[in-house]
Scaffold this active site. Structure first.
Site, PDB file in Angstrom:
ATOM      1  N   LYS A 173      30.495  37.658  33.516  1.00 44.18           N
ATOM      2  CA  LYS A 173      31.200  37.485  32.243  1.00 44.18           C
ATOM      3  C   LYS A 173      30.660  36.330  31.405  1.00 44.18           C
ATOM      4  O   LYS A 173      30.835  36.311  30.186  1.00 44.18           O
ATOM      5  CB  LYS A 173      32.691  37.295  32.496  1.00 44.18           C
ATOM      6  N   THR A 222      32.381  42.594  34.483  1.00 42.95           N
ATOM      7  CA  THR A 222      33.258  41.950  35.448  1.00 42.95           C
ATOM      8  C   THR A 222      32.480  40.964  36.298  1.00 42.95           C
ATOM      9  O   THR A 222      31.293  40.714  36.053  1.00 42.95           O
ATOM     10  CB  THR A 222      33.980  43.018  36.314  1.00 42.95           C
ATOM     11  N   GLY A 252      40.949  28.857  39.433  1.00 37.30           N
ATOM     12  CA  GLY A 252      39.771  29.607  39.021  1.00 37.30           C
ATOM     13  C   GLY A 252      39.430  29.349  37.570  1.00 37.30           C
ATOM     14  O   GLY A 252      40.247  29.598  36.677  1.00 37.30           O
ATOM     15  N   ASP A 306      40.188  40.391  28.243  1.00 42.71           N
ATOM     16  CA  ASP A 306      40.933  39.725  29.326  1.00 42.71           C
ATOM     17  C   ASP A 306      41.984  38.810  28.716  1.00 42.71           C
ATOM     18  O   ASP A 306      43.102  38.683  29.214  1.00 42.71           O
ATOM     19  CB  ASP A 306      39.994  38.885  30.201  1.00 42.71           C
ATOM     20  N   GLY A 345      36.350  30.411  36.107  1.00 40.99           N
ATOM     21  CA  GLY A 345      35.215  31.233  35.715  1.00 40.99           C
ATOM     22  C   GLY A 345      35.508  32.012  34.448  1.00 40.99           C
ATOM     23  O   GLY A 345      36.354  31.621  33.637  1.00 40.99           O
ATOM     24  N   GLY A 346      34.831  33.162  34.275  1.00 43.91           N
ATOM     25  CA  GLY A 346      35.020  33.945  33.061  1.00 43.91           C
ATOM     26  C   GLY A 346      36.446  34.417  32.882  1.00 43.91           C
ATOM     27  O   GLY A 346      37.034  34.278  31.806  1.00 43.91           O
ATOM     28  N   TYR A 396      43.610  43.003  41.414  1.00 39.22           N
ATOM     29  CA  TYR A 396      44.372  44.252  41.483  1.00 39.22           C
ATOM     30  C   TYR A 396      43.917  45.163  42.622  1.00 39.22           C
ATOM     31  O   TYR A 396      44.492  46.229  42.842  1.00 39.22           O
ATOM     32  CB  TYR A 396      44.290  45.006  40.154  1.00 39.22           C
ATOM     33  N   LEU A 430      38.596  50.931  40.203  1.00 39.29           N
ATOM     34  CA  LEU A 430      39.433  52.018  39.712  1.00 39.29           C
ATOM     35  C   LEU A 430      39.264  52.252  38.209  1.00 39.29           C
ATOM     36  O   LEU A 430      39.836  53.193  37.657  1.00 39.29           O
ATOM     37  CB  LEU A 430      40.906  51.703  39.999  1.00 39.29           C
TER      38      LEU A 430
END
Length: 289
Positions: free
Chosen positions: A72, A68, A132, A108, A134-135, A228, A20
């Site tokens: 990242k 994304t 999580g 972020d 990760g990035g 999201y 989006l």
């Protein structure tokens, strides 16, 4: 901060066809009168090296990027420079092109801090579990520590990744203790946590499910999800049923998008208007599905 009037922004990622972000950015640009603004997708295979597409896009006239999942961290080696925050976090989600050079930033981090402050004001932050590493998880971890979390429990299916993030955070922010743990210990860890954040892809479109058994949820523990799509993830739905205060991924998306927009254009976006637009986009996408 950008002083250009021409803005051509790309979102680099894998499996992003339903993102989006283009509509969110393009509509706000239109509302602000930025007529020469485009935000488009640059979709890559999950195993791709993002460096070459990045440089090709810059040569083609792109002026900035969002990055994304899952690039990242892997895109870092292809950048000319990085902000101090992005270097500390070890992850980049925004790239500005200035004088031909690519400079990595991380919104972020600021986005989650803003979302936490506005979406869960007064939340108890002593002991928090993070799923999580990760990035996105790295950005969230540092945001939580900066917000006041003193005992952060970090879980990832890759034990080395959770260990590395725990070590890096503890060294960077001495007031916070970060401890890695394995997925089989999640329920035990949650039993003594004030809150939990899902920073893994589990729950997003294409990755259904929850990152842990939701029977571990309780009303006294807040729950945040950075996913999201959908806004109402299985985790968020279960948390609402359990009576837990919740923070959906839309707040972080809008906050980081607004920070990115300001960074790349120099214009000040209307965050409440972007939040309303995101709500409309999610509703329209749900009807279309």
């Amino acid at each position: 901060m950008s002083t250009n009037t021409h803005h051509h922004i790309g979102l680099i990622g894998s499996a992003i066809s339903t993102s989006l972000s283009p509509d969110l950015h393009n509509r706000e640009a239109s509302r602000l009168g930025l007529d020469d603004y485009r935000y488009e997708l640059i979709e890559l295979d999950v195993q791709a090296d993002p460096g070459r597409p990045l440089h090709e896009a810059i040569s083609a006239g792109y002026t900035g990027f969002n990055v994304t999942h899952p690039f990242k961290q892997t895109i870092i080696d292809s950048l000319d420079e990085m902000s101090d925050d992005a270097r500390t976090l070890g992850a980049v989600n925004t790239i500005a092109v200035r004088d031909g050079k690519s400079i990595g930033f991380n919104t972020d981090h600021t986005g989650f801090m803003s979302a936490l402050r506005t979406g869960l004001p007064g939340a108890e932050l002593g002991r928090v579990a993070l799923i999580g590493a990760g990035g996105a998880g790295s950005a969230v971890a540092f945001a939580l520590a900066a917000a006041g979390v003193t005992d952060l429990r970090i879980c990832d299916v890759d034990r080395n990744r959770s260990q590395e993030l725990s070590t890096r955070l503890s060294q960077s922010i001495p007031t916070a203790t970060a401890t890695p743990f394995t997925p089989d210990a999640i329920e035990l860890i949650l039993a003594t946590s004030h809150g939990v954040v899902n920073a893994s892809p589990i729950g997003m479109t294409g990755h259904p499910g929850t990152p842990f058994d939701t029977a571990a949820l309780r009303a006294s523990m807040w729950v945040a999800d950075i996913v999201y799509r959908p806004m109402q993830t299985e985790l968020i739905s279960a948390a609402r049923v359990a009576g837990s205060p919740v923070l959906d991924g839309g707040r972080m998306l809008v906050a980081q998008a607004a920070d990115t927009f300001a960074l790349l254009t120099g214009a000040a976006p209307d965050r409440e208007r972007m939040r309303q637009h995101l709500t409309e986009l999610v509703a329209a996408q749900s009807i279309a599905a």
